[in-house]
Write a protein that holds these residues in place. Structure first.
Motif, mmCIF file in Angstrom:
data_model
loop_
_atom_site.group_PDB
_atom_site.id
_atom_site.type_symbol
_atom_site.label_atom_id
_atom_site.label_comp_id
_atom_site.label_asym_id
_atom_site.label_seq_id
_atom_site.Cartn_x
_atom_site.Cartn_y
_atom_site.Cartn_z
ATOM 1 N N VAL A 111 0.874 -1.234 -0.046
ATOM 2 C CA VAL A 111 0.001 -0.151 -0.209
ATOM 3 C C VAL A 111 0.973 1.181 0.079
ATOM 4 N N GLY A 112 0.894 1.902 -1.014
ATOM 5 C CA GLY A 112 1.621 3.211 -1.021
ATOM 6 C C GLY A 112 1.299 4.356 -0.056
ATOM 7 N N GLY A 113 2.645 4.931 0.530
ATOM 8 C CA GLY A 113 2.432 5.909 1.563
ATOM 9 C C GLY A 113 2.424 5.317 2.980
ATOM 10 N N THR A 114 2.299 4.029 3.143
ATOM 11 C CA THR A 114 2.290 3.560 4.405
ATOM 12 C C THR A 114 3.719 3.453 4.999
ATOM 13 N N SER A 115 3.576 3.758 6.441
ATOM 14 C CA SER A 115 4.881 3.793 7.223
ATOM 15 C C SER A 115 4.620 2.226 7.799
ATOM 16 N N ILE A 116 5.678 1.613 8.607
ATOM 17 C CA ILE A 116 5.637 0.485 9.211
ATOM 18 C C ILE A 116 4.776 0.284 10.198
#
Length: 273
Positions: A111-116
C-alpha cells in the motif's frame, strides 16, 4: 426466462474470452508456490507501463483485487490508481526460471504511503482508508487454499525516513517479521527486504544536513542489521538503480532489475533452510 438465459450465456462467453486471452485462470485445480509482497509504493510499483509489461507470463500468476488468479502482467498491484510497473512481474519470472516445474503465485498487498506502523493489526491507513495488515491477512488466508507460502518480500521505509520515526524502525521491523512468521505458522519462512533507492537517501540528506546520519541512512542500516540477525533472510541492494526523475520511485527499468535481485536473494534464503 429468455432474458435470464441470454445474460448467463453472455457471462459464460465473457469469461471464456478472458481465459483465451490469458487474463484469468481457474485456480481450483492448481497448486502454487506463493510469495507475499508487502510494503509501500516502491513494492507496489509506480513505473510507466510499456507493451512488454502488459504481456502475461506463463506459469506466473497473481491474486487480483477480486481474489481471482490471473496471469502476471503489469500492473500487478492495485493500491492506488497510480500503480504501474513494479518488481513483482520480473521477480515471478526469475523465480520460475529457478523452479521451472512450479506454478508461481504472487500475492500483492503493498500500500503506497504506508509507514511500518501501519502494518499492525487493526491500524487504518488514512490516505487509502485501508487496513494494510488486516487486508493482507485476509488475502493471504485465501491464497493459502491454493498453495504453500515460499517467501515474503518487503520494501518500505521512505515514509519512516524522518527523525521522529527512523530510530524506532529496527525494533518495529523485528516485530513485523515475528508477527508475519507467527501469522503464517512458518517460523522460518524466507524473508527478503530491499534497500531504499540511493537517489532517495541522497535527497533525504539535503533535508537533514546537521544530522550525523540522515534518517534514510538509519532505515537502511537498521534493515541490514535486522536481516543479518534474522535466520533465512536476505537484503537486496539498490546499487545502480535509477529513479523515475522524482527522487522517490524507481524507473520502470530499475523495477525490473530490482525484481530479479529479489528473486536471486529469495532463492539464496530458501537454500539456507
Amino acid at each position: 426466462m429468455i432474458r435470464r438465459n441470454l445474460v448467463c450465456l453472455f457471462l459464460l462467453l465473457f469469461s471464456a474470452n478472458l481465459i483465451s486471452h490469458g487474463q484469468i485462470t481457474s485456480s481450483s485445480s492448481k497448486k502454487y508456490d506463493l510469495y507475499l509482497l508487502i510494503g509501500q509504493s516502491n513494492m507496489a510499483g509506480r513505473g510507466e507501463i510499456s507493451e512488454e509489461d502488459e504481456i502475461p507470463l506463463d506459469s506466473v500468476y497473481f491474486l487480483n483485487e477480486q481474489l481471482i488468479w490471473m496471469k502476471a502482467a503489469d500492473p500487478i498491484h492495485f493500491d492506488k490508481p497510480s500503480a504501474g510497473v513494479g518488481l513483482a512481474k520480473s521477480f515471478g519470472e526469475e523465480i520460475h526460471k529457478n523452479y521451472p516445474d512450479k506454478l508461481i503465485g504472487l500475492i500483492p498487498c503493498a500500500v503506497g504511503g504506508t509507514s511500518i506502523s501501519n502494518w499492525q493489526p487493526g491500524v487504518m491507513h488514512e490516505q487509502t482508508i485501508s487496513y494494510p495488515w488486516d487486508n493482507m491477512k485476509e488475502r493471504l488466508a485465501y491464497a493459502l487454499q491454493y498453495g504453500e507460502l515460499k517467501g515474503i518480500l518487503w520494501h518500505q521505509g521512505e515514509e519512516d525516513s524522518c527523525p521522529d520515526e527512523c530510530f524506532l524502525y529496527k525494533e518495529r521491523l523485528i516485530d513485523l517479521i515475528k508477527r508475519l512468521r507467527e501469522l503464517t505458522d512458518y517460523e522460518n519462512v524466507p524473508f527478503v527486504a530491499g534497500e531504499l533507492g540511493k537517489f532517495f537517501v541522497k535527497e533525504n540528506k539535503k533535508y537533514f544536513p546537521d544530522m550525523k546520519t540522515c534518517p534514510a541512512s538509519v532505515i537502511v542500516k537498521s534493515t541490514k542489521d535486522v536481516i543479518k540477525d534474522t535466520p533465512f533472510s536476505e537484503f537486496v541492494v539498490s546499487n545502480g538503480l535509477e529513479s523515475d526523475g522524482g527522487n522517490y520511485h524507481f524507473s520502470s527499468e530499475s523495477y525490473r532489475e530490482l525484481g530479479i535481485r529479489y528473486a536471486n536473494m529469495m532463492v539464496r534464503a530458501q537454500n539456507k533452510y
